[in-house]
Design a protein around this motif. Structure first.
Motif, mmCIF file in Angstrom:
data_model
loop_
_atom_site.group_PDB
_atom_site.id
_atom_site.type_symbol
_atom_site.label_atom_id
_atom_site.label_comp_id
_atom_site.label_asym_id
_atom_site.label_seq_id
_atom_site.Cartn_x
_atom_site.Cartn_y
_atom_site.Cartn_z
ATOM 1 N N THR A 98 -0.305 20.780 -7.349
ATOM 2 C CA THR A 98 -0.770 21.095 -8.696
ATOM 3 C C THR A 98 0.303 20.903 -9.759
ATOM 4 O O THR A 98 -0.021 20.730 -10.928
ATOM 5 N N ASN A 99 1.560 20.887 -9.379
ATOM 6 C CA ASN A 99 2.633 20.643 -10.355
ATOM 7 C C ASN A 99 2.653 19.193 -10.832
ATOM 8 O O ASN A 99 2.883 18.922 -12.004
ATOM 9 N N THR A 100 2.417 18.273 -9.909
ATOM 10 C CA THR A 100 2.460 16.847 -10.249
ATOM 11 C C THR A 100 1.077 16.221 -10.323
ATOM 12 O O THR A 100 0.941 15.080 -10.743
ATOM 13 N N GLN A 101 0.055 16.929 -9.880
ATOM 14 C CA GLN A 101 -1.330 16.444 -9.792
ATOM 15 C C GLN A 101 -1.423 15.187 -8.931
ATOM 16 O O GLN A 101 -2.115 14.233 -9.254
ATOM 17 N N ILE A 102 -0.689 15.204 -7.811
ATOM 18 C CA ILE A 102 -0.705 14.095 -6.860
ATOM 19 C C ILE A 102 -1.186 14.609 -5.507
ATOM 20 O O ILE A 102 -0.757 15.661 -5.036
ATOM 21 N N CYS A 103 -2.053 13.825 -4.877
ATOM 22 C CA CYS A 103 -2.545 14.152 -3.544
ATOM 23 C C CYS A 103 -1.414 13.914 -2.540
ATOM 24 O O CYS A 103 -0.747 12.881 -2.564
ATOM 25 N N LEU A 104 -1.207 14.858 -1.641
ATOM 26 C CA LEU A 104 -0.121 14.762 -0.669
ATOM 27 C C LEU A 104 -0.492 13.962 0.584
ATOM 28 O O LEU A 104 0.370 13.682 1.411
ATOM 29 N N LEU A 105 -1.756 13.578 0.709
ATOM 30 C CA LEU A 105 -2.173 12.781 1.861
ATOM 31 C C LEU A 105 -1.763 11.321 1.676
ATOM 32 O O LEU A 105 -1.706 10.817 0.563
ATOM 33 N N LYS A 106 -1.498 10.626 2.779
ATOM 34 C CA LYS A 106 -1.158 9.204 2.705
ATOM 35 C C LYS A 106 -2.398 8.363 2.441
ATOM 36 O O LYS A 106 -2.311 7.255 1.923
ATOM 37 N N MET B 96 0.809 -1.207 0.000
ATOM 38 C CA MET B 96 0.000 0.000 0.000
ATOM 39 C C MET B 96 0.854 1.274 0.000
ATOM 40 O O MET B 96 0.391 2.301 -0.409
ATOM 41 N N ASP B 97 2.079 1.202 0.465
ATOM 42 C CA ASP B 97 2.889 2.409 0.530
ATOM 43 C C ASP B 97 3.319 2.894 -0.855
ATOM 44 O O ASP B 97 3.872 3.970 -0.987
ATOM 45 N N LYS B 98 3.033 2.135 -1.903
ATOM 46 C CA LYS B 98 3.370 2.555 -3.255
ATOM 47 C C LYS B 98 2.176 3.142 -3.990
ATOM 48 O O LYS B 98 2.289 3.540 -5.133
ATOM 49 N N GLN B 99 1.042 3.170 -3.332
ATOM 50 C CA GLN B 99 -0.154 3.694 -3.970
ATOM 51 C C GLN B 99 -0.040 5.201 -4.152
ATOM 52 O O GLN B 99 0.454 5.910 -3.290
ATOM 53 N N LYS B 100 -0.517 5.699 -5.293
ATOM 54 C CA LYS B 100 -0.546 7.129 -5.563
ATOM 55 C C LYS B 100 -1.980 7.543 -5.796
ATOM 56 O O LYS B 100 -2.761 6.803 -6.382
#
Length: 54
Positions: A18-26, A1-5
């Motif tokens: 917004t630069n990578t469009q990735i959520c910063l929450l775990k 699960m630690d590899k999930q994006k």
């Protein structure tokens, strides 16, 4: 699960890079949209959303 994006394009969310469009929450919480049975993505929503200006 630690590899999930979690990809996110909601620019108003304070957890979205917004630069990578990735959520910063775990992890996020996804909840159903009440009285919505469209069988499309609008049946759910991210309950972890917080507006970046709050």
């Amino acid at each position: 699960m630690d590899k999930q994006k979690i990809n996110c394009t909601v620019e108003t969310c304070k957890f979205n890079d917004t630069n990578t469009q990735i959520c910063l929450l775990k992890q996020i919480t996804v909840t159903p949209t009440q009285n919505c049975k469209t069988k499309k993505p609008d049946e759910s929503m991210c309950s972890s959303y917080e507006n970046h200006s709050l």
